[in-house]
Design an enzyme around this catalytic site. Structure first.
Site, mmCIF file in Angstrom:
data_model
loop_
_atom_site.group_PDB
_atom_site.id
_atom_site.type_symbol
_atom_site.label_atom_id
_atom_site.label_comp_id
_atom_site.label_asym_id
_atom_site.label_seq_id
_atom_site.Cartn_x
_atom_site.Cartn_y
_atom_site.Cartn_z
ATOM 1 N N ASP A 24 0.859 -1.189 0.000
ATOM 2 C CA ASP A 24 0.000 0.000 0.000
ATOM 3 C C ASP A 24 0.896 1.240 0.000
ATOM 4 O O ASP A 24 0.943 1.995 0.959
ATOM 5 C CB ASP A 24 -0.910 -0.034 1.240
ATOM 6 C CG ASP A 24 -1.988 1.037 1.189
ATOM 7 O OD1 ASP A 24 -2.216 1.607 0.105
ATOM 8 O OD2 ASP A 24 -2.610 1.297 2.237
ATOM 9 N N MET A 60 9.967 -2.736 -9.117
ATOM 10 C CA MET A 60 9.044 -1.611 -9.238
ATOM 11 C C MET A 60 9.828 -0.296 -9.344
ATOM 12 O O MET A 60 9.469 0.577 -10.129
ATOM 13 C CB MET A 60 8.098 -1.541 -8.032
ATOM 14 C CG MET A 60 7.342 -2.830 -7.714
ATOM 15 S SD MET A 60 6.311 -3.397 -9.051
ATOM 16 C CE MET A 60 4.966 -2.240 -8.982
ATOM 17 N N GLY A 61 10.892 -0.152 -8.545
ATOM 18 C CA GLY A 61 11.729 1.049 -8.635
ATOM 19 C C GLY A 61 11.113 2.269 -7.978
ATOM 20 O O GLY A 61 11.203 3.380 -8.522
ATOM 21 N N CYS A 120 16.694 -1.114 -0.918
ATOM 22 C CA CYS A 120 15.928 -1.563 -2.081
ATOM 23 C C CYS A 120 16.882 -2.019 -3.182
ATOM 24 O O CYS A 120 17.723 -1.233 -3.625
ATOM 25 C CB CYS A 120 15.047 -0.429 -2.590
ATOM 26 S SG CYS A 120 14.104 -0.956 -4.026
ATOM 27 N N LYS A 166 15.402 -0.265 7.526
ATOM 28 C CA LYS A 166 15.119 -1.538 6.849
ATOM 29 C C LYS A 166 16.375 -2.037 6.158
ATOM 30 O O LYS A 166 16.994 -1.321 5.366
ATOM 31 C CB LYS A 166 13.991 -1.362 5.840
ATOM 32 C CG LYS A 166 13.579 -2.680 5.196
ATOM 33 C CD LYS A 166 12.192 -2.614 4.645
ATOM 34 C CE LYS A 166 11.769 -3.915 4.003
ATOM 35 N NZ LYS A 166 10.404 -3.858 3.481
ATOM 36 N N GLY A 203 9.018 -14.088 3.547
ATOM 37 C CA GLY A 203 8.530 -15.462 3.452
ATOM 38 C C GLY A 203 7.528 -15.872 4.509
ATOM 39 O O GLY A 203 7.241 -17.062 4.654
HETATM 40 C C1 LIG Z 1 5.936 -5.748 -5.347
HETATM 41 C C2 LIG Z 1 6.752 -5.423 -4.133
HETATM 42 C C3 LIG Z 1 7.016 -4.099 -3.844
HETATM 43 C C4 LIG Z 1 7.769 -3.771 -2.715
HETATM 44 N N1 LIG Z 1 8.007 -2.449 -2.432
HETATM 45 C C5 LIG Z 1 8.689 -2.128 -1.317
HETATM 46 C C6 LIG Z 1 8.891 -0.770 -0.973
HETATM 47 O O1 LIG Z 1 8.420 0.152 -1.646
HETATM 48 N N2 LIG Z 1 9.612 -0.494 0.140
HETATM 49 C C7 LIG Z 1 10.132 -1.481 0.951
HETATM 50 O O2 LIG Z 1 10.766 -1.179 1.962
HETATM 51 N N3 LIG Z 1 9.937 -2.777 0.650
HETATM 52 C C8 LIG Z 1 9.231 -3.120 -0.450
HETATM 53 N N4 LIG Z 1 9.019 -4.442 -0.754
HETATM 54 C C9 LIG Z 1 9.637 -5.483 0.109
HETATM 55 C C10 LIG Z 1 8.659 -6.019 1.156
HETATM 56 O O3 LIG Z 1 8.266 -5.015 2.050
HETATM 57 C C11 LIG Z 1 9.285 -7.167 1.950
HETATM 58 O O4 LIG Z 1 10.410 -6.681 2.651
HETATM 59 C C12 LIG Z 1 9.749 -8.320 1.051
HETATM 60 O O5 LIG Z 1 8.848 -8.519 0.003
HETATM 61 C C13 LIG Z 1 9.876 -9.644 1.830
HETATM 62 O O6 LIG Z 1 8.623 -10.015 2.371
HETATM 63 P P1 LIG Z 1 7.647 -11.117 1.700
HETATM 64 O O7 LIG Z 1 8.470 -12.328 1.456
HETATM 65 O O8 LIG Z 1 6.558 -11.305 2.716
HETATM 66 O O9 LIG Z 1 7.132 -10.508 0.439
HETATM 67 C C14 LIG Z 1 8.258 -4.795 -1.873
HETATM 68 C C15 LIG Z 1 7.976 -6.128 -2.167
HETATM 69 C C16 LIG Z 1 7.223 -6.459 -3.265
HETATM 70 C C17 LIG Z 1 6.934 -7.896 -3.544
#
Ligand SMILES: Cc1cc2nc3c(=O)[nH]c(=O)nc-3n(C[C@H](O)[C@H](O)[C@H](O)COP(=O)(O)O)c2cc1C
Length: 356
Positions: free
Chosen positions: A71, A119-120, A182, A217, A296
């Site tokens: 979000d 996404m960038g 990132c 982070k 995960g």
């Molecule tokens: C599509 C996508 C966009 C993300 N955008 C951000 C972001 O804008 N900022 C950020 O700190 N992490 C971003 N993340 C990372 C997630 O917050 C999270 O650290 C990472 O996906 C690992 O968690 P998960 O395995 O539950 O997805 C993004 C992850 C995904 C999949």
């Protein structure tokens, strides 16, 4: 069989970002009226006193939150809380709107229960987000704000970027996260260098009259020594915690053809390493630095592993995409059962239970 498990194959025929946008539009409609919001809450929320976590001067109704990126622009925070999540981290928010990388930039790795994204830092910028938070209000549950820099910013400009977003949005936040990890934004300079981190933290501390908790982070790909050097800087500035971890550039042991796409890997394949990072930090800090564990998480057991490794809260993104709207409820119910099995009276008692 849940309704989502029937809808999912259809949703997964759409390109990943299109499905995400559609899902968010549905949530935005659902949160816009009292009856639909109440229907969501009564279907999906699960409350239990053992799940409450007191942290950052606030009470989290449960430890399962939505990770940054889902979000980005604070469009569906109310719906996400109605779906039973205990908190939402919006962002990454940048000072100005930014379109991010070209599409396609989000890929499912079905066989691996994973995603790759590049996404960038696409987003509407801090003014739109601020206006939305003013109109919609904050969700009544803890809200994290993840702050970032513009892709084109130089090292000095980046510090000003973090300061500006912090200044604009920290009044709405229960905690703020500085995102320096990132893996899919241009590398104009070394974002993780100690000097750069110190300059960011000095600037934000000077700005932080209201004492909003500040976290950092971190990514999973650096060796443990470098991660712990960063953690030492976090402690040097008396910051409030770390979010571990962001996505990974690793492509080890993956089956899906989309493993060839560049970007950050998330979901099941990053679970082990991100839990290991949580444990390494918790051990290094004797469990005294709050950790938000992410990477995960998709089930009660995976959430519990992070908690026992030292995370006070957990977050997820990819698990939510694969498991659907009942994810938070299912994890929270399962966590209560696991706490009872192991004789813990609360989540807080279980935090760090696996540490030596
Ligand atoms: C599509 C996508 C966009 C993300 N955008 C951000 C972001 O804008 N900022 C950020 O700190 N992490 C971003 N993340 C990372 C997630 O917050 C999270 O650290 C990472 O996906 C690992 O968690 P998960 O395995 O539950 O997805 C993004 C992850 C995904 C999949």
């Amino acid at each position: 069989m849940t309704l989502y498990s029937r809808i999912r194959p259809l949703a997964f025929t759409l390109p990943a970002e299109t499905a995400h946008d559609l899902g968010k539009r549905t949530l935005r409609v659902a949160q816009s009226t009292w009856p639909t919001r109440t229907a969501l809450s009564s279907g999906y929320q699960y409350e239990h006193p053992a799940l409450e976590v007191d942290l950052f001067d606030t009470t989290f109704p449960n430890p399962v939150g939505v990770a940054a990126g889902f979000d980005k622009n604070a469009e569906v925070t109310h719906a996400l809380c109605a779906l039973g999540f205990g908190f939402v981290e919006i962002g990454t928010v940048t000072p100005y709107p930014q379109s991010g990388n070209d599409r396609p930039r989000l890929f499912r790795l079905l066989e691996d229960e994973a995603m790759v994204n590049r996404m960038g830092f696409n987003g509407q910028g801090m003014e739109r987000v601020k206006a939305r938070l003013e109109v919609d209000g904050t969700p009544g549950f803890p809200l994290g704000v993840n702050v970032g820099k513009m892709n084109s910013s130089s090292e000095e400009e980046a510090i000003e970027d973090y300061r500006r977003v912090f200044d604009r949005l920290s009044p709405f936040a229960d905690y703020v996260v500085v995102n320096v990890s990132c893996p899919n934004t241009p590398e104009e300079f070394d974002e993780g260098s100690p000097d750069h981190l110190r300059a960011i933290f000095e600037t934000l501390e000077a700005e932080n009259d209201a004492d909003v908790p500040i976290l950092v982070k971190i990514g999973p790909d650096e060796p443990d020594d470098s991660i712990l050097d960063l953690v030492d800087i976090v402690r040097e500035f008396d910051l409030d915690g770390v979010v571990a971890t962001n996505t990974s550039t690793s492509r080890e042991d993956l089956e899906s053809p989309n493993r060839k796409e560049w970007g950050g890997l998330s979901g099941k394949p990053v679970e082990r390493r991100s839990t290991e990072v949580v444990r390494t930090i918790a051990e290094h800090t004797d469990g005294e630095l709050p950790i938000v564990g992410v990477g995960g998480v998709d089930s009660p057991v995976s959430a519990y592993r992070k908690i026992r490794a030292g995370a006070s809260l957990v977050q997820l993104y990819t698990g939510f995409v694969y498991e659907g709207p009942s994810t938070a409820k299912r994890i929270n119910k399962g966590l209560v059962a696991l706490l009872e099995r192991d004789g813990f009276g609360s989540i807080q008692e279980a935090v760090g239970a696996d540490l030596e």
